[in-house]
Design a protein around this motif. Structure first.
Motif, short mmCIF file in Angstrom:
data_model
loop_
_atom_site.label_atom_id
_atom_site.label_comp_id
_atom_site.label_asym_id
_atom_site.label_seq_id
_atom_site.Cartn_x
_atom_site.Cartn_y
_atom_site.Cartn_z
N THR A 68 -0.16 8.53 -9.20
CA THR A 68 0.37 6.92 -8.93
C THR A 68 1.69 7.30 -7.94
OG1 THR A 68 -1.36 6.77 -11.05
CG2 THR A 68 0.29 5.17 -9.49
N ASP A 69 2.43 7.94 -9.18
CA ASP A 69 4.05 7.60 -8.08
C ASP A 69 3.73 8.02 -6.76
OD1 ASP A 69 5.09 6.88 -10.70
OD2 ASP A 69 6.32 8.51 -10.90
N LEU A 70 2.98 9.13 -6.41
CA LEU A 70 3.21 10.46 -5.66
C LEU A 70 2.62 9.00 -3.93
CD1 LEU A 70 3.32 11.57 -3.07
CD2 LEU A 70 0.83 12.31 -3.72
N THR A 71 1.15 8.29 -4.78
CA THR A 71 1.10 6.74 -4.12
C THR A 71 1.44 5.48 -4.01
OG1 THR A 71 -1.14 7.32 -4.41
CG2 THR A 71 -0.61 4.74 -3.92
N VAL A 72 2.58 5.62 -4.60
CA VAL A 72 3.99 4.09 -4.34
C VAL A 72 5.35 4.81 -3.67
CG1 VAL A 72 5.21 2.66 -5.37
CG2 VAL A 72 3.45 3.24 -6.83
N ARG A 73 4.93 5.86 -3.48
CA ARG A 73 6.01 6.33 -2.82
C ARG A 73 5.33 6.28 -0.72
NH1 ARG A 73 7.02 10.76 -5.86
NH2 ARG A 73 5.57 12.02 -4.52
N TRP A 102 2.92 4.76 0.38
CA TRP A 102 1.89 4.01 1.11
C TRP A 102 1.95 2.75 1.09
CZ3 TRP A 102 -2.77 5.79 3.63
CH2 TRP A 102 -2.98 6.96 3.06
N ILE A 103 3.12 2.32 1.05
CA ILE A 103 4.24 1.41 1.30
C ILE A 103 4.92 1.29 1.82
CG2 ILE A 103 5.61 1.14 -1.48
CD1 ILE A 103 3.75 -2.57 -1.42
N GLY A 104 5.43 0.10 2.31
CA GLY A 104 6.77 0.57 3.52
C GLY A 104 8.17 0.36 2.63
N PRO A 105 8.87 0.86 3.82
CA PRO A 105 10.50 0.49 3.48
C PRO A 105 10.55 -1.50 3.21
CG PRO A 105 10.63 0.59 5.09
CD PRO A 105 9.11 0.96 5.43
N ASP A 106 10.49 -2.22 3.65
CA ASP A 106 10.30 -3.62 3.77
C ASP A 106 9.13 -4.57 1.96
OD1 ASP A 106 11.74 -3.10 5.46
OD2 ASP A 106 10.52 -5.21 6.22
N ALA A 107 8.74 -3.75 1.58
CA ALA A 107 7.99 -3.90 0.35
C ALA A 107 8.85 -4.47 -0.41
CB ALA A 107 7.32 -2.92 -0.79
N ASP A 108 9.39 -5.26 -1.56
CA ASP A 108 9.56 -4.61 -2.75
C ASP A 108 8.69 -4.79 -4.16
OD1 ASP A 108 7.73 -6.77 -3.46
OD2 ASP A 108 9.28 -9.06 -2.79
N ASP A 109 10.20 -4.82 -5.30
CA ASP A 109 9.94 -4.12 -6.40
C ASP A 109 8.55 -4.79 -6.80
OD1 ASP A 109 11.98 -2.58 -6.69
OD2 ASP A 109 13.36 -3.33 -7.66
N ASP A 110 8.31 -6.14 -6.47
CA ASP A 110 6.86 -6.49 -7.32
C ASP A 110 5.58 -6.01 -6.85
OD1 ASP A 110 8.13 -8.33 -9.18
OD2 ASP A 110 7.86 -10.15 -7.52
N ALA A 111 6.19 -5.72 -4.97
CA ALA A 111 4.66 -4.96 -4.14
C ALA A 111 4.33 -4.26 -5.52
CB ALA A 111 5.50 -5.56 -2.96
N ARG A 112 5.98 -3.02 -5.51
CA ARG A 112 5.61 -1.94 -5.42
C ARG A 112 4.56 -1.30 -7.14
NH1 ARG A 112 8.24 1.17 -1.75
NH2 ARG A 112 9.56 -0.14 -0.25
N GLU A 113 4.96 -2.37 -7.77
CA GLU A 113 4.76 -2.72 -9.15
C GLU A 113 3.27 -3.13 -9.03
OE1 GLU A 113 5.16 -1.21 -12.17
OE2 GLU A 113 7.87 -0.25 -10.65
N LEU A 114 2.58 -3.79 -8.35
CA LEU A 114 1.05 -4.39 -8.54
C LEU A 114 0.78 -3.01 -7.55
CD1 LEU A 114 -1.04 -6.05 -7.73
CD2 LEU A 114 -0.22 -6.88 -5.89
N LEU A 115 0.84 -2.24 -6.43
CA LEU A 115 0.76 -1.41 -5.62
C LEU A 115 0.27 0.02 -7.38
CD1 LEU A 115 -0.71 0.34 -3.54
CD2 LEU A 115 2.04 0.97 -2.71
N ARG A 116 0.73 -0.14 -7.60
CA ARG A 116 0.91 1.16 -8.89
C ARG A 116 -0.49 0.11 -9.69
NH1 ARG A 116 4.48 4.25 -11.17
NH2 ARG A 116 5.81 3.39 -9.60
N ALA A 117 -0.70 -1.05 -10.32
CA ALA A 117 -0.90 -1.38 -11.09
C ALA A 117 -2.34 -0.56 -10.48
CB ALA A 117 -0.69 -2.70 -11.33
#
Length: 242
Positions: free
Chosen positions: A137-142, A144-159
């Protein structure tokens, strides 16, 4: 239907199909902004969100069955990543259903993954085989989402990815019947969106499609990774519908 879906609002039909590292929650902000202008249709493909897996199924068949059940027509369909591939399958078989397609960082048939993407898949499989779902899951978050994503977007992707792993790993082996993609049969105009920070495979896929679709335009985003509507949600409506 045996898949989870939601219909929100009233107006022309707008179908949103999520990425393969996400589920229908990735569209929450767009649904809220569009529900007064469109009948917005979202769904969880099998193995994602609230839709369980079954031994044999077809994602494209599920999407087509849902559109038919809802009496949808002149559909604007937006597909992110794998969801864009599913949209291509349905639009190849039933082109008359669609008035416009938007494919966001989507793969297609007859294009080979690049070495960087193959290496990522190998790393993911190694982690999952070792039982390290959190690491995968950590690998996906690192990646599959670009550098402009904020923490909320990254946590949603993680979930969303964590939920997908939970459902898919519990189900074991399944068979998803994929329909062939024939770009020449897709009659609706198509917007092809790619990101400069994404894997080359998805840009190669857009280039391949642009050479074969009857009507298409390409939008290349210098700031985007693989999930631009999550990375800059304030710009998503212009990207998708502008």
């Amino acid at each position: 239907m045996t898949i989870s879906y939601q219909v929100t609002g009233d107006g022309p039909d707008l179908l949103l199909v999520h990425a393969g590292v996400a589920d229908s929650r990735m569209w929450a902000r767009q649904v809220a902004e569009l529900k007064d202008r469109y009948r917005v249709i979202t769904l969880d493909l099998r193995g994602y969100g609230e839709t369980p897996l079954v031994p044999q199924y077809s994602d494209a068949g599920d999407v087509l069955a849902l559109l038919e059940e809802l009496g949808a027509n002149d559909v604007t369909a937006v597909g992110a990543s794998y969801g864009g591939y599913v949209v291509q399958q349905v639009a190849t078989r039933r082109p008359e259903l669609f008035s416009r397609l938007v494919l966001v960082c989507a793969p297609t048939d007859n294009v080979q993954p690049d070495d960087e993407l193959r290496a990522l898949w190998a790393e993911e499989n190694k982690l999952l085989e070792a039982g390290d779902v959190d690491g995968a899951t950590d690998l996906t978050v690192r990646r599959w989402i670009g550098p402009d994503a904020d923490d909320d977007a990254r946590e949603l992707l993680r979930a969303m990815q964590q939920r997908a792993y939970d459902v898919q790993l519990a189900a074991g082996d399944v068979d998803n019947e994929e329909w062939p993609v024939e770009p020449e049969k897709i009659s609706a105009p198509v917007r092809l969106i790619t990101g400069a920070h994404d894997f080359a495979f998805f840009t190669d896929s857009a280039d391949y499609l642009a050479d074969r679709l009857p009507s298409s335009e390409q939008v290349r985003l210098p700031w985007a990774g693989h999930l631009p509507t999550l990375e800059r949600p304030s710009e998503a409506l212009e990207l998708l519908l502008g």
